[in-house]
Design a protein around this motif. Structure first.
Motif, short mmCIF file in Angstrom:
data_model
loop_
_atom_site.label_atom_id
_atom_site.label_comp_id
_atom_site.label_asym_id
_atom_site.label_seq_id
_atom_site.Cartn_x
_atom_site.Cartn_y
_atom_site.Cartn_z
N UNK A 130 0.82 -1.22 0.00
CA UNK A 130 0.00 0.00 0.00
C UNK A 130 0.85 1.27 0.00
N UNK A 131 2.14 1.14 0.29
CA UNK A 131 3.06 2.28 0.25
C UNK A 131 3.82 2.35 -1.07
N UNK A 132 3.61 1.34 -1.92
CA UNK A 132 4.29 1.32 -3.21
C UNK A 132 5.35 0.24 -3.34
N UNK A 133 5.53 -0.58 -2.33
CA UNK A 133 6.51 -1.66 -2.40
C UNK A 133 5.98 -2.78 -3.29
N UNK A 134 6.92 -3.38 -4.06
CA UNK A 134 6.60 -4.53 -4.91
C UNK A 134 7.65 -5.60 -4.66
N UNK A 135 7.35 -6.80 -5.09
CA UNK A 135 8.33 -7.88 -4.93
C UNK A 135 9.67 -7.44 -5.55
N UNK A 136 10.75 -7.56 -4.79
CA UNK A 136 12.07 -7.19 -5.28
C UNK A 136 12.48 -8.07 -6.46
#
Length: 177
Positions: A130-136
């Motif tokens: 929800x903060x903009x993190x995606x799977x690395x």
């Protein structure tokens, strides 16, 4: 509720560490040493004072803390600077009130203002996106240890900053001491 966020000060350290200890006391996936990690990072060259933030309650003092510290993403002889978000803590009686979210947003904004381009987090797969993190793994960025892809995430603070970055994250020694 009267919460404000500011940079942590040395005089906050003992109160912050006690709050972190309490925050993780009953967490299932915790080694109960997060407060020691924060202490070690503060003493390391990975520490960025401007990215150690506290949530202050007018009558309870420090009720939350977040720390972003320097890490690198290494691919053979190519080294890219990044940040680790670890840990974020909220006092038990103040959890589930949005303080953690406020801390994360404030820290990410400050990191961007300071010129950092990306952040890596090992965290809950349903919380951090929800903060903009995606799977690395989308950028072929890997953890230095075995964890499920969905809990190891990255975020670009600057658009396309991870476009040509790949490799293994190298945490500061504080994380392994």
């Amino acid at each position: 509720m009267g919460i404000y966020i500011r940079q942590e000060r040395p005089e906050d350290y003992s109160m912050t560490e006690e709050m972190i200890k309490q925050a993780f006391l009953h967490e299932e996936y915790s080694d109960k040493k997060e407060h020691l990690l924060v202490n070690k990072i503060r003493k390391s060259d990975a520490f960025i004072p401007e990215l150690s933030l506290v949530a202050i309650h007018q009558s309870h003092g420090v009720v939350g803390h977040i720390l972003l510290s320097k890490i690198t993403i290494v691919d053979h002889d190519i080294v890219e600077d990044s940040l680790a978000l670890a840990p974020v803590s909220v006092a038990p009686s103040f959890q589930k009130k949005g303080i953690g979210s406020q801390l994360i947003r404030a820290a990410l904004q400050k990191a961007k203002e300071l010129g950092y381009h990306s952040v890596i987090v090992l965290g809950h797969k349903d919380y951090y996106p929800k903060f903009g993190f995606k799977k690395a793994a989308l950028w072929n960025i890997k953890p230095p240890f075995e964890v499920p892809d969905e809990v190891f995430m990255a975020m670009e603070l600057t658009e396309h900053s991870l476009e040509n970055v790949e490799g293994v994250v190298q945490y500061s020694k504080a994380f392994s001491e």
